[in-house]
Design an enzyme around this catalytic site. Structure first.
Site, PDB file in Angstrom:
ATOM      1  N   ARG A   1      10.738  10.614   4.139  1.00  0.00           N
ATOM      2  CA  ARG A   1      10.087  10.391   2.847  1.00  0.00           C
ATOM      3  C   ARG A   1       8.979   9.355   3.028  1.00  0.00           C
ATOM      4  O   ARG A   1       9.151   8.360   3.698  1.00  0.00           O
ATOM      5  CB  ARG A   1      11.133   9.903   1.838  1.00  0.00           C
ATOM      6  CG  ARG A   1      10.591   9.447   0.504  1.00  0.00           C
ATOM      7  CD  ARG A   1      11.772   9.139  -0.417  1.00  0.00           C
ATOM      8  NE  ARG A   1      11.365   8.464  -1.647  1.00  0.00           N
ATOM      9  CZ  ARG A   1      11.511   7.159  -1.873  1.00  0.00           C
ATOM     10  NH1 ARG A   1      12.058   6.398  -0.944  1.00  0.00           N
ATOM     11  NH2 ARG A   1      11.124   6.623  -3.005  1.00  0.00           N
TER      12      ARG A   1
ATOM     13  N   LYS B   1      -2.753  -8.242  -7.725  1.00  0.00           N
ATOM     14  CA  LYS B   1      -3.643  -7.970  -6.606  1.00  0.00           C
ATOM     15  C   LYS B   1      -3.122  -6.735  -5.881  1.00  0.00           C
ATOM     16  O   LYS B   1      -2.169  -6.803  -5.112  1.00  0.00           O
ATOM     17  CB  LYS B   1      -3.702  -9.154  -5.635  1.00  0.00           C
ATOM     18  CG  LYS B   1      -4.778  -8.992  -4.559  1.00  0.00           C
ATOM     19  CD  LYS B   1      -4.460  -9.775  -3.317  1.00  0.00           C
ATOM     20  CE  LYS B   1      -3.381  -9.147  -2.478  1.00  0.00           C
ATOM     21  NZ  LYS B   1      -3.747  -7.792  -1.968  1.00  0.00           N
TER      22      LYS B   1
ATOM     23  N   GLU C   1      10.577  -8.866  -2.183  1.00  0.00           N
ATOM     24  CA  GLU C   1      11.176  -7.657  -1.611  1.00  0.00           C
ATOM     25  C   GLU C   1      10.497  -7.460  -0.270  1.00  0.00           C
ATOM     26  O   GLU C   1       9.352  -7.033  -0.193  1.00  0.00           O
ATOM     27  CB  GLU C   1      10.969  -6.465  -2.555  1.00  0.00           C
ATOM     28  CG  GLU C   1      11.829  -5.271  -2.208  1.00  0.00           C
ATOM     29  CD  GLU C   1      11.070  -4.226  -1.435  1.00  0.00           C
ATOM     30  OE1 GLU C   1      11.314  -4.153  -0.201  1.00  0.00           O
ATOM     31  OE2 GLU C   1      10.254  -3.516  -2.020  1.00  0.00           O
ATOM     32  N   LEU C   2      11.229  -7.794   0.804  1.00  0.00           N
ATOM     33  CA  LEU C   2      10.617  -7.941   2.114  1.00  0.00           C
ATOM     34  C   LEU C   2      11.059  -6.823   3.059  1.00  0.00           C
ATOM     35  O   LEU C   2      11.420  -5.745   2.626  1.00  0.00           O
ATOM     36  CB  LEU C   2      10.946  -9.336   2.660  1.00  0.00           C
ATOM     37  CG  LEU C   2      10.565 -10.491   1.710  1.00  0.00           C
ATOM     38  CD1 LEU C   2      10.975 -11.839   2.304  1.00  0.00           C
ATOM     39  CD2 LEU C   2       9.085 -10.471   1.376  1.00  0.00           C
TER      40      LEU C   2
ATOM     41  N   ARG D   1       6.885  -1.269 -11.294  1.00  0.00           N
ATOM     42  CA  ARG D   1       8.159  -1.966 -11.125  1.00  0.00           C
ATOM     43  C   ARG D   1       8.020  -3.467 -11.377  1.00  0.00           C
ATOM     44  O   ARG D   1       8.997  -4.127 -11.747  1.00  0.00           O
ATOM     45  CB  ARG D   1       8.703  -1.712  -9.712  1.00  0.00           C
ATOM     46  CG  ARG D   1      10.179  -2.021  -9.563  1.00  0.00           C
ATOM     47  CD  ARG D   1      10.760  -1.392  -8.324  1.00  0.00           C
ATOM     48  NE  ARG D   1      10.454  -2.161  -7.127  1.00  0.00           N
ATOM     49  CZ  ARG D   1      10.811  -1.772  -5.899  1.00  0.00           C
ATOM     50  NH1 ARG D   1      11.453  -0.625  -5.721  1.00  0.00           N
ATOM     51  NH2 ARG D   1      10.515  -2.509  -4.848  1.00  0.00           N
TER      52      ARG D   1
ATOM     53  N   GLY E   1       6.395  -6.723   0.576  1.00  0.00           N
ATOM     54  CA  GLY E   1       5.694  -6.582   1.845  1.00  0.00           C
ATOM     55  C   GLY E   1       6.539  -7.099   2.985  1.00  0.00           C
ATOM     56  O   GLY E   1       7.778  -7.139   2.903  1.00  0.00           O
ATOM     57  N   SER E   2       5.882  -7.530   4.046  1.00  0.00           N
ATOM     58  CA  SER E   2       6.600  -7.925   5.252  1.00  0.00           C
ATOM     59  C   SER E   2       7.307  -9.263   5.080  1.00  0.00           C
ATOM     60  O   SER E   2       6.880 -10.115   4.293  1.00  0.00           O
ATOM     61  CB  SER E   2       5.623  -8.025   6.429  1.00  0.00           C
ATOM     62  OG  SER E   2       4.791  -9.160   6.291  1.00  0.00           O
TER      63      SER E   2
ATOM     64  N   SER F   1      16.869   4.652  -4.724  1.00  0.00           N
ATOM     65  CA  SER F   1      16.049   3.965  -5.728  1.00  0.00           C
ATOM     66  C   SER F   1      16.148   4.625  -7.092  1.00  0.00           C
ATOM     67  O   SER F   1      16.101   5.854  -7.206  1.00  0.00           O
ATOM     68  CB  SER F   1      14.583   3.941  -5.283  1.00  0.00           C
ATOM     69  OG  SER F   1      14.443   3.279  -4.050  1.00  0.00           O
TER      70      SER F   1
ATOM     71  N   TRP G   1       0.801  -1.218   0.000  1.00  0.00           N
ATOM     72  CA  TRP G   1       0.000   0.000   0.000  1.00  0.00           C
ATOM     73  C   TRP G   1       0.839   1.275   0.000  1.00  0.00           C
ATOM     74  O   TRP G   1       0.323   2.346  -0.309  1.00  0.00           O
ATOM     75  CB  TRP G   1      -0.919   0.016   1.235  1.00  0.00           C
ATOM     76  CG  TRP G   1      -0.199  -0.207   2.538  1.00  0.00           C
ATOM     77  CD1 TRP G   1      -0.108  -1.383   3.217  1.00  0.00           C
ATOM     78  CD2 TRP G   1       0.537   0.752   3.306  1.00  0.00           C
ATOM     79  NE1 TRP G   1       0.649  -1.217   4.364  1.00  0.00           N
ATOM     80  CE2 TRP G   1       1.050   0.090   4.441  1.00  0.00           C
ATOM     81  CE3 TRP G   1       0.807   2.118   3.146  1.00  0.00           C
ATOM     82  CZ2 TRP G   1       1.817   0.723   5.401  1.00  0.00           C
ATOM     83  CZ3 TRP G   1       1.583   2.760   4.099  1.00  0.00           C
ATOM     84  CH2 TRP G   1       2.074   2.070   5.215  1.00  0.00           C
ATOM     85  N   ASN G   2       2.119   1.194   0.322  1.00  0.00           N
ATOM     86  CA  ASN G   2       2.869   2.432   0.577  1.00  0.00           C
ATOM     87  C   ASN G   2       3.354   3.152  -0.674  1.00  0.00           C
ATOM     88  O   ASN G   2       3.526   4.363  -0.674  1.00  0.00           O
ATOM     89  CB  ASN G   2       4.036   2.165   1.532  1.00  0.00           C
ATOM     90  CG  ASN G   2       4.971   1.076   1.051  1.00  0.00           C
ATOM     91  OD1 ASN G   2       4.619   0.244   0.215  1.00  0.00           O
ATOM     92  ND2 ASN G   2       6.177   1.065   1.588  1.00  0.00           N
TER      93      ASN G   2
END
Length: 490
Positions: free
Chosen positions: A291, A187, A263-264, A172, A241-242, A454, A163-164
């Site tokens: 940021r 999703k 990508e955790l 990406r 995510g986590s 990034s 969500w961020n």
């Protein structure tokens, strides 16, 4: 602040599709299910959108599978041109995308505009990479045959985005997949789905064939995702995510031996040596910490500052933090918006409280902001003791926590004292020390005298518990390609 939407906000939300996008059509979810998307600054409902079921997810995968052979056979130049047209459409709609992100995620509008620029570059970069997929040809060492090494698309891919960064995380993942010739089911997050939905409507306008990208937003992520991951037709899973959720997804993907990109979580160290340019270090700290309201996996989590300059560094960042303006991201001059939900506020408050109980001092902020919306004061704490929760857990909020070290060896040890390894930041004017840090710090990325790393042209990803695979750069497209070797007798 007010809960009423401005006229331009209402007009924009009226142009965002509310359905699922499956097989080139915007459709209702099974049974007409819907869920609400809210503004975290006001808790106002922005839109009610289709809520996909597990059956809807399989229908989306059906569409991706049906389109795979056609899309893989599409000329690389044609794939490239569709991505380039999508890039151009993003530029035309950059204000729409930025405002949508601010409305559903809360970040200041200036930062949302920056994300549109960053996310758009993945479309442009991979439009250029689509026509550069190559292999090799040569005689084997024995001289008995010719070796042909070629690249083929992995196949139907399933993406779960966070969500961020609702725009950049979609581009990406989608851009390299399309460039490589893979079809997609994505999703988007339930908290911030509108930006991804609007972006996919732009892909449709760019001429993307039906079924190549399918969107299934849902309020029940695991119920929708598990059947898709278990389907033997799926060949690739990518998740941001986590670490906790990533581990569970890897376990599910193992059953089908899926290619995975993960990508955790992060626990980024921000190491400031006594020879650093403090002006650069403070500027870097503000960018690396605040940021996206601190809600980034790349956010600096632990500020590890050499003892001789720790006091001055803390005073300087505190002065800057006290000047920050808090409010709804659409308001002029706002630099800190709301956190995504009440749980995020509670976590930031608990982490600060634990650190203070262990002896840390609050130099700025430190409190929940009462009223509508989910706000937490931008905060600086210093003298953070070893063992504090805030040094072990990802904060995901606007809290800058300072610990100290004396020697270079101690600084490196503290920086590496985590199960995570996504990104690190180092500030030093000693070139030799900077080179030593490149080798010494256990992270997949590093910023040397800079607070943001990034870039679409660079490989993004981590080591240890921060994930596997890379997104962006030359490396990014290879996550969606499989290598085939053929021997032709001489």
């Amino acid at each position: 602040m007010t809960t009423a939407l401005a006229a331009n906000e209402t007009e924009l939300l009226g142009r965002v599709p509310t359905g699922l996008f499956i097989g080139g059509e915007w459709i209702d979810a099974e049974g007409g299910r819907t869920f609400d998307v809210r503004d975290p600054a006001t808790n106002a409902v922005l839109a009610s959108i289709a809520d996909a079921t597990a059956s809807d997810g399989i229908r989306a995968l059906d569409a991706a599978v049906a389109a795979q052979e056609m899309w893989a056979a599409t000329a690389p130049r044609e794939r490239s041109e569709i991505l380039r047209r999508a890039f151009d459409l993003v530029q035309q709609h950059k204000e729409d995308l930025a405002l949508l992100m601010t409305l559903e995620m809360g970040k200041p509008l200036a930062e949302s505009r920056g994300e549109v620029v960053y996310g758009g570059e993945f479309l442009r970069w991979f439009s250029e990479e689509a026509v550069r997929i190559s292999g090799r040809y040569g005689i084997n060492p024995e001289g008995t045959g010719h070796m042909v090494v070629s690249q083929r698309p992995v196949g139907p891919s399933f993406f779960i985005t966070p969500w961020n960064f609702p725009f950049a995380m979609a581009t990406r993942k989608i851009a390299p997949a399309l460039a490589a010739g893979c079809t997609v089911v994505i999703k988007p997050p339930a908290l911030t789905p509108l930006t991804t939905i609007f972006f996919v409507s732009l892909l449709e306008k760019a001429g993307l064939p039906a079924g190549v990208v399918n969107v299934v937003q849902t309020s029940s992520s695991s119920k929708l995702s598990a059947p898709i991951i278990a389907d033997p037709r799926l060949r690739k899973l990518s998740f941001t995510g986590s670490t906790e959720v990533g581990r569970a997804l890897i376990a599910q993907a193992a059953e089908g031996v899926l290619r995975v990109s993960m990508e955790l979580g992060g626990n980024a160290p921000f190491v400031v040596f006594e020879d650093a340019d403090l002006d650069k270090a403070v500027d870097g700290a503000m960018a690396a910490k605040f940021r996206n309201i601190g809600q980034a996996c790349t956010a600096a989590n632990r500020f590890i500052v050499q003892s001789s300059i720790a006091g001055e560094f803390a005073d300087r960042v505190s002065a800057r933090v006290k000047e920050m303006k808090i409010g709804r991201g659409t308001e002029d001059g706002v630099t800190i918006g709301p956190l995504i939900d009440a749980d995020a506020v509670a976590k930031a408050h608990d982490l600060v409280g634990d650190a203070v109980k262990r002896g840390a001092r609050v130099l700025a902020g430190g409190d929940v902001i009462e009223g509508e919306g989910t706000f937490f004061e931008p905060t600086v704490i210093t003298d953070v003791a070893s063992g504090s929760d805030i040094l072990r857990e990802e904060i995901f909020g606007p809290v800058l926590a300072i610990a100290t070290f004396d020697t270079e060896e101690e600084g490196v040890r503290l920086a590496n004292d985590t199960e995570y390894g996504l990104v690190s930041y180092v500030f030093t004017e000693d070139l030799a020390r900077g080179h030593r840090m490149i080798d010494a710090l256990e992270t997949g990325m590093m910023g040397l005298n800079v607070g943001v790393v990034s870039n679409a042209a660079a490989p993004f990803g981590g080591v240890k518990q921060s994930g596997v695979g890379r997104e962006g750069g030359f490396e990014g497209i290879h996550e969606y390609l499989s290598t085939k070797y053929t021997l032709i007798p001489a």
